[in-house]
Design an enzyme around this catalytic site. Structure first.
Site, PDB file in Angstrom:
ATOM      1  CE  LYS A  51       2.408   9.929   1.749  1.00 13.36           C
ATOM      2  NZ  LYS A  51       3.014   8.730   2.368  1.00 13.36           N
TER       3      LYS A  51
ATOM      4  CE  LYS B 265       2.687   8.899  -2.576  1.00 14.00           C
ATOM      5  NZ  LYS B 265       3.950   8.462  -1.930  1.00 14.00           N
TER       6      LYS B 265
ATOM      7  CB  THR C 242      -2.387   8.363  -0.991  1.00 13.59           C
ATOM      8  OG1 THR C 242      -1.828   7.993   0.279  1.00 13.59           O
ATOM      9  CG2 THR C 242      -1.284   8.890  -1.893  1.00 13.59           C
TER      10      THR C 242
ATOM     11  CE  LYS D 128       6.426   4.604   3.289  1.00  8.27           C
ATOM     12  NZ  LYS D 128       6.698   4.961   1.870  1.00  8.27           N
TER      13      LYS D 128
ATOM     14  CD  GLU E  38       5.602  10.741   3.731  1.00  4.22           C
ATOM     15  OE1 GLU E  38       6.333   9.743   3.574  1.00  4.22           O
ATOM     16  OE2 GLU E  38       4.371  10.709   3.561  1.00  4.22           O
TER      17      GLU E  38
END
Length: 326
Positions: A147, A149, A124, A245, A200
């Site tokens: 990933k 953000k 991330t 999750k 996402e």
């Protein structure tokens, strides 16, 4: 008689961590240990303010649930007593670990998913300026799956900068509910141009009905909009994938059932995590075995993981040893 111990532990995040909702420098986790006198099972959760959780509220919920259930503390009674969330996750995973140690079998075998295999996890990148994100992407450019953000306004520049700095990496992005319908089209186009594979939670969970009519040239994944199996039917026309999750689902028990139902409904699956240690990641490795995307890089983002944590070979996650969990 089972004995329960609860601890709040804190781990420093390497370089800090930032998403659209804010930044932090430490990961605060709650660890539950359940012992029968001969064996001890452990579970870790990460209380998440987005869902109204705090360290104190989660620890209080754990104590209250154990006091209420007493000698009836088992995974079935737990699910009927405590709502899905971090508190239930910690107890549920500790019970799985205890059951594995009592039986002398691996938790993966008990769950019917063993033997476990290594997995490639996302790595991330925190949100920041395009220049800072490009610098971070350059350092991680040899990792196979990043990933990214995002934060809403300015995301087109951010994703373009990351792609230029890491031209060969596969990319997924996470907006953490930061987009609006006004910036959706521009940001979606930028992601498509950069070859992003998955986005996402672009819109706030309370406003995601709009995804039913907005174009999705890049598949969209539900995160904040998904907690348990009960949420799946409403998501079918809005999302192409779901992020499971354990802290949202309330433990491995629900997550296994959620995974099965999501596949039946045709969703792609990401298995993700809150920012915790290897003890939190280990149970998620079980449901991640056949996932389309694995995002269990929490320990890689810490200055120091807990002793005896997971082994990572680059972005390859090696299944947990019994001494850690399960």
């Amino acid at each position: 008689m089972l004995r329960l111990d609860i601890a709040h532990e804190r781990f420093e995040i390497a370089g800090g961590f930032a998403i659209s909702r804010g930044s932090r420098t430490h990961a605060d986790v709650v660890v539950v240990s359940i012992s029968d006198g001969a064996h001890t099972g452990r579970g870790e959760c990460v209380p998440y303010p987005r869902y109204g959780e705090s360290i104190d509220s989660v620890m209080a919920a754990i104590r209250a649930t154990v006091e209420e259930l007493g000698g009836r503390l088992d995974r079935h009674s737990l699910a009927a007593t405590l709502q899905a969330g971090a508190a239930r996750n910690a107890i549920d995973c500790a019970l799985w670990d205890l059951e594995a140690k009592r039986s002398g079998r691996r938790a993966a075998d008990l769950a019917g998913v063993g033997p476990l295999k290594p997995l490639t996890t996302c790595f991330t990148l925190s949100v920041g300026t395009p220049d800072s994100m490009a610098a971070a992407a350059l350092k991680a450019a040899d990792r196979p799956l990043l990933k990214v953000k995002l934060a809403g306004p300015g995301d087109a520049a951010r994703i373009a900068a990351v792609r230029a700095a890491a031209p060969n990496a596969r990319l997924v992005v996470d907006a953490n509910e930061a987009w609006t319908e006004d910036c959706y089209g521009e940001n979606m186009a930028a992601c498509a141009e950069a070859g992003v594979e998955l986005i996402e939670q672009p819109l706030p969970a309370a406003q995601d009905a709009a995804l039913g009519h907005l174009a999705r040239p890049v598949p969209v994944c539900a995160d904040e909009s998904l907690h348990t199996r009960a949420d799946l039917p409403a998501l079918r026309m809005r999302y192409d994938a779901v992020n499971i999750k354990l802290d949202k689902a309330g433990g491995l028990t629900e997550a296994l059932a959620l995974y099965s139902d999501a596949r039946t409904l045709g969703f792609k699956v990401m298995v993700g995590c809150m920012l915790g240690t290897s003890l939190a990641m280990a149970p998620a490795v079980l449901i991640a075995q056949e996932a389309d995307y694995v995002d269990l890089d929490g320990p890689l983002l810490l200055s120091n993981d807990r002793p005896g944590g997971l082994e990572f070979q680059g972005s390859t996650l090696i299944p947990p040893q019994p001494s850690l969990w399960g």
